[in-house]
Scaffold this motif. Structure first.
Motif, short mmCIF file in Angstrom:
data_model
loop_
_atom_site.label_atom_id
_atom_site.label_comp_id
_atom_site.label_asym_id
_atom_site.label_seq_id
_atom_site.Cartn_x
_atom_site.Cartn_y
_atom_site.Cartn_z
N PRO A 288 39.01 49.17 26.45
CA PRO A 288 40.25 48.39 26.49
C PRO A 288 40.25 47.42 27.66
N MET A 289 40.99 46.33 27.52
CA MET A 289 40.99 45.25 28.51
C MET A 289 41.38 45.73 29.90
N THR A 290 42.48 46.48 30.00
CA THR A 290 42.92 46.91 31.33
C THR A 290 41.91 47.83 32.00
N ALA A 291 41.31 48.72 31.22
CA ALA A 291 40.29 49.62 31.77
C ALA A 291 39.07 48.83 32.23
N MET A 292 38.69 47.82 31.48
CA MET A 292 37.54 47.01 31.86
C MET A 292 37.80 46.28 33.18
N ILE A 293 38.98 45.68 33.30
CA ILE A 293 39.32 44.96 34.53
C ILE A 293 39.33 45.91 35.73
N ARG A 294 39.83 47.11 35.50
CA ARG A 294 39.94 48.09 36.59
C ARG A 294 38.57 48.61 37.02
N ASN A 295 37.56 48.57 36.14
CA ASN A 295 36.25 49.18 36.44
C ASN A 295 35.14 48.16 36.66
N LEU A 296 35.49 46.91 36.91
CA LEU A 296 34.46 45.89 37.12
C LEU A 296 33.58 46.22 38.33
N ALA A 317 33.28 37.04 28.09
CA ALA A 317 33.83 36.73 26.78
C ALA A 317 35.17 37.45 26.56
N LYS A 318 35.24 38.71 26.97
CA LYS A 318 36.49 39.46 26.81
C LYS A 318 37.60 38.87 27.67
N LEU A 319 37.27 38.51 28.91
CA LEU A 319 38.28 37.94 29.80
C LEU A 319 38.75 36.56 29.34
N SER A 320 37.95 35.90 28.54
CA SER A 320 38.31 34.57 28.04
C SER A 320 39.14 34.63 26.76
N ASP A 321 39.36 35.82 26.24
CA ASP A 321 40.13 35.99 25.00
C ASP A 321 41.62 36.08 25.35
#
Length: 563
Positions: A288-296, A317-321
């Protein structure tokens, strides 16, 4: 010697250490005079900014108490309206954190009338969307009231309203928070299961989790604990079965297969596998987007995210969506904090460190702008004034690592990215009012050389160069009049704890209007959840909005544009 009454009773130029005669101003926390916001305005400020960390002048406990009392007054006046506002702000993702909304909803269930409580219970799932939210809510209400039928039914409905697959995800992803587990809540609510699958999940929550040692804290509740038993019917969802298999897995291949085939979330993967790049790569594919941002940072530290790697390109690509960002309710402050921490290459806590990947920093920067509501430019000259006084440097936004000083600069970039004609200035005052910054130079005003093309780290560096001083929110208007700058809208980002000037901001605005632009407007962007505003409530050309509300830039542009 004759008394000069005009100096004692001057409605056009009153020192900020005094109230404007007949204005109804009150003494603010810094010793100056401002207007007191209404309880409903304060409700909005609290829902969006919270009270975590307090401010320079008000400690956290006192700030929470002040907001608590204002919210209760709103509830007593119109509890249903309070619920509507809570749901509107929480469900649309307008606030950096959801905790203030959860706390306010718990207050309604405690202090509201029957209709308000009923409405609050009916909207529980719109505010408490995940297990963690529900645990927070349980903690709040448990400290305020007993577990009556309405509360038990609301909590039970939260579980039964979810599809089995989603309920299984909640069960393994949010197993325990703040000493509460799903088993605790099921014992209190004792819901009647709506399907065989629900019964199986409930049984697992009550027995499987406890037997496996997932619940480590026994929560004492202020009512008799109820027992809940569910017949051994229905099969556990595949996700829970995969979770159980993962705990017993002996090799990485088993873990990768379970992640790929069953879409296990990170929380379901045993800790010993969370330093492996391949495991993180498998998790990233559907993360999920929030989990991805939190675990960069973590994914970079284990070697998964590297320059020109497939994983880094996927993250970009995900951040650009933009659609996915909005669907996930990603708040701009979450992106801003992620960018700040990721770019510095280390966490604010712990020893984790990494070498940032530049395209990811660029993508986070673009995502920051994308998370705000669409803004139509006002098309008029705008002066963006950043309060860089000492109190703004101390206050933190929603308990984050961002000061109100940094956050106001970031917010101003949204308007700067939209408007073709703008100037950004920082202001603070020397002790002698308009006598100059630390006794010389510009009269408390420093032009800020920032633009939307700059990264947050660069913006913060520029802001940090400006010396902090006292708070004089009249300075932008005074400076614009002295410099003969044509402005249609003054947008001031401040905590409204103004005290240092020889004239009030509202008076300085009227003087500017008299000399340059009769229709010049002023927007006050409140960056803390205190009780004050420099916007004169009787002046239709002045508006008070809440900082870091995702709709604020659009509201600002519309107000300046309108007649």
């Amino acid at each position: 010697m004759a008394i000069n009454y005009s100096k004692l009773f001057n409605r056009r130029a009153t020192p900020q250490s005094q109230a404007i005669p007949g204005s109804g101003q009150v003494r603010n926390s810094a010793g100056g005079y401002s207007w007191e916001v209404t309880d409903w305005q304060r409700l909005d400020r609290f829902l969006i900014l919270g009270a975590e960390g307090g401010t320079y002048y008000i400690g956290e406990r006192d700030l929470v108490k002040q907001n608590h009392d204002a919210i209760i007054r709103c509830i007593k006046e119109n509890g249903a309206r309070v619920v509507d506002r809570i749901v509107e702000i929480s469900d649309s993702g307008r606030a950096p954190k959801n905790d203030p909304a959860i706390f306010a909803l718990a207050l309604v269930t405690t202090h509201g009338d029957v209709a308000a409580k009923t409405k609050a219970f009916a909207n529980l799932s719109k505010v408490c969307r995940i297990g963690t939210h529900l645990f927070h809510f349980a903690g709040y209400v448990n400290a305020m009231r007993g577990w009556g039928r309405g509360l038990r039914n609301a909590v039970g409905n939260w579980y039964n309203a979810q599809e089995p697959r989603e309920l299984a995800l909640q069960a393994i992803k949010y197993q325990q928070r703040d000493g509460w587990s799903h088993g605790d809540l099921l014992r209190l609510a004792h819901p009647k299961e709506v399907s065989r699958e629900h019964a199986a999940i409930f049984r697992w929550m009550l027995s499987g989790q406890d037997e496996l040692g997932e619940r480590t804290v026994k929560r004492k509740v202020n009512c008799a604990e109820r027992t809940a038993t569910y017949a051994a019917v229905g099969e556990l969802p595949a996700l829970i079965q995969a979770f159980e298999q993962a705990k017993a897995a002996k090799g990485k291949g088993e873990i990768l297969k379970l992640i790929t085939e069953s879409n296990l979330p990170r929380e379901a993967v045993p800790t010993e596998w969370l330093n492996d790049a391949e495991v993180w790569d498998a998790l990233l594919q559907k993360m999920p987007m929030t989990a991805m941002i939190r675990n960069l940072g973590k994914m970079t530290s284990v070697g998964l995210l590297k320059p020109m790697s497939a994983a880094a390109k996927l993250v970009v690509a995900k951040l650009s969506d933009q659609t996915a960002l909005k669907r996930a309710r990603v708040h701009p402050m979450a992106v801003l904090i992620a960018e700040k921490i990721y770019a510095q290459g280390r966490g604010d806590k712990g020893s984790l460190s990494w070498s940032p990947v530049q395209p990811i920093i660029d993508a986070l920067d673009e995502a920051f702008y994308a998370t705000f509501s669409n803004v139509e430019p006002c098309g008029k000259p705008v002066l963006l004034a950043l309060d860089v006084s000492g109190s703004m440097g101390m206050a933190k936004i929603a308990g984050s690592c961002l000061s109100a000083r940094e956050a106001s600069a970031a917010m101003s970039l949204i308007t700067a990215a939209t408007e073709p004609d703008y100037v950004i200035v920082g202001f603070s005052a020397a002790a002698n009012g308009h006598g100059g910054q630390w006794g010389g130079g510009e009269p408390g005003i420093t032009p800020v050389n920032i633009s939307p093309k700059m990264r947050l780290a660069e913006v913060v560096k520029e802001i940090e160069k400006i010396p902090m001083g006292g708070t004089d929110c009249a300075l932008p208007m005074v400076w614009a009049r002295r410099q003969k700058v044509n402005v249609s809208g003054f947008v001031t980002y401040t905590d409204s704890e103004t005290w240092a000037g020889n004239i009030h901001p509202s008076q300085a605005l009227r003087n500017y209007r008299d000399q340059f632009a009769a229709d010049a407007k002023a927007v006050v962007v409140g960056m803390t959840s205190n009780d004050f505003t420099i916007a004169d409530p009787k002046d239709r050309g002045m508006l008070d909005v809440v900082g870091f509300d995702t709709t604020a830039p659009a509201v600002i542009a519309d107000f300046i544009r309108s007649d």
